[in-house]
Design a protein around this motif. Structure first.
Motif, short mmCIF file in Angstrom:
data_model
loop_
_atom_site.label_atom_id
_atom_site.label_comp_id
_atom_site.label_asym_id
_atom_site.label_seq_id
_atom_site.Cartn_x
_atom_site.Cartn_y
_atom_site.Cartn_z
N ARG A 285 0.83 -1.21 0.00
CA ARG A 285 0.00 0.00 0.00
C ARG A 285 0.86 1.26 0.00
N LEU B 183 -4.56 -2.03 -6.55
CA LEU B 183 -3.56 -0.96 -6.53
C LEU B 183 -3.41 -0.33 -7.91
N ASP C 263 2.52 1.83 -3.31
CA ASP C 263 1.53 2.35 -4.24
C ASP C 263 1.30 3.84 -4.02
#
Length: 389
Positions: free
Chosen positions: A50, A83, A53
């Motif tokens: 995460r 993502l 990203d």
């Protein structure tokens, strides 16, 4: 243009081949985990994916699915997170490895083989033709099943360049989406990195990737040189973790692209955050003087430096700490003069009379902590003690 300051390298205007159309493939979750003693949990890998990203890297290499069922499940979960970054996984030149990649629903598979004489003799015990035939069969299978394919030459920088070109040309005929040069033992320098990519691109029209290891401390420099020569995909790991001395560091590559070439498409504000997470999850701490993310990267103790910083930070900072989510740290210590100390006191929100300043500098100079500098909190405690006197 970022609102915060940073100093551009004006000499870059003399370089004709600045990086164009580059993308970052971060391999922290795979190559970074090959750091001795490092194992990321499923939750840690998801959290790092995460954050990567958020930084804006174009490709995340999520792992090596055939390592274990747990690894495969984690790669599959990351691939299904929605993502913006594309997901990639590693594969040997084996159909079973590609089947694992297909099961994970990744966007890309990186099929690797080595073609150097050393690896052929001592690792595979096979001929170059036997190994490349396996690779091309696997590439064909992966393409037939709808995967993007990166054909990676392990130990490419110790492979005869004619052998490398021939293999890449054949892979191109099989429709690979990328060919990748892996400097597996970190033997390149910027000149040889530039030369090798230039030579490959004379005959290969498929986008070239560069994957550098840091055995001589040149991984970032070599990655940038390869980018100048036309490499499209640059491989990195957060904090430069990885096998032995590690890989090209994400934070170094991104900030170098910004400062050296004006490439500002990445969210560098998350750099310090993801660096801290990788340190926490890996238990591998960066050196205090580590570029960009080390605790001394924006620390200043010398009195002359501190005074200049207080007037204009650009005097001793290439870019502001806020650009990477960091903070400036003005340190009182052995090298701090009266003017600098007064500025530090003001900067942290206090006002002292001359007599109090004299007492403070005496205590700073004599403080047993002066050998390593005095933290802001410790300095505040000393100031509060003086104010009560």
């Amino acid at each position: 243009m970022l609102k915060e300051y940073y100093s551009r390298n004006e000499l870059i205007k003399f370089v004709s081949n600045t990086p164009k159309d580059i993308e970052i493939c971060d391999v922290t979750l795979r190559d970074g985990e090959q750091t001795p003693g490092v194992v990321f949990t499923r939750e840690e890998k998801i959290a790092l994916a995460r954050e990567l990203d958020e930084v804006g890297v174009e490709i995340i290499e999520a792992g090596f699915p055939v390592v274990s069922a747990a690894e495969k499940d984690t790669v599959k979960e990351i691939a299904g997170m929605g993502l913006d970054a594309r997901t990639c996984c590693l594969s040997r030149a084996l159909i079973a490895d590609v089947d694992s990649a297909i099961d994970c629903n990744v966007d890309m598979v990186s099929i690797f083989i080595a073609m150097s004489d050393l690896h052929l003799k001592h690792k595979y015990h096979k001929s170059c033709k036997e190994i490349t035939d396996c690779a091309f069969n696997t590439i064909e299978y992966a393409k037939d099943h709808g995967l993007s394919v990166r054909f990676a030459a392990e130990d490419a920088t110790r492979t005869d360049i004619s052998v490398l070109k021939k293999a890449f040309l054949t892979a191109e005929d099989y429709g690979v989406d990328y060919v990748s040069i892996a400097d597996t033992i970190g033997i390149l320098n910027p000149s040889t990195a530039y030369y090798l990519v230039t030579e490959i691109k004379k005959e290969i029209h498929t986008p070239v990737c560069i994957h550098c290891h840091n055995d001589l401390g040149l991984a970032t420099a070599n990655t940038l040189a390869a980018a100048e020569a036309g490499a499209k995909q640059l491989h990195t790991t957060v904090n430069g973790i990885g096998e032995r001395a590690g890989n090209a560091a994400l934070e170094e590559v991104l900030l170098s692209l910004m400062v050296q070439y004006g490439i500002e498409k990445y969210n560098t504000r998350n750099i310090k955050k993801i660096s801290d997470l990788v340190q926490k999850y890996s238990n591998v701490q960066v050196a205090a003087n580590k570029a960009i993310v080390g605790k001394n990267a924006f620390s200043h103790e010398s009195g002359i430096h501190v005074m200049a910083i207080l007037e204009d930070p650009r005097t001793y900072e290439l870019f502001s700490p806020e650009i990477v989510g960091g903070k400036r740290n003005l340190i009182a210590g052995k090298h701090t003069g009266m003017k600098a100390l007064k500025g530090i006191v003001k900067d942290i929100g206090y006002s002292l009379e001359e007599e109090e300043l004299n007492l403070l500098i005496e205590r700073v100079k004599n403080c047993t902590e002066a050998k390593k500098g005095i933290s802001r909190n410790r300095l505040e405690d000393i100031i509060k003690g003086i104010k009560k006197v």
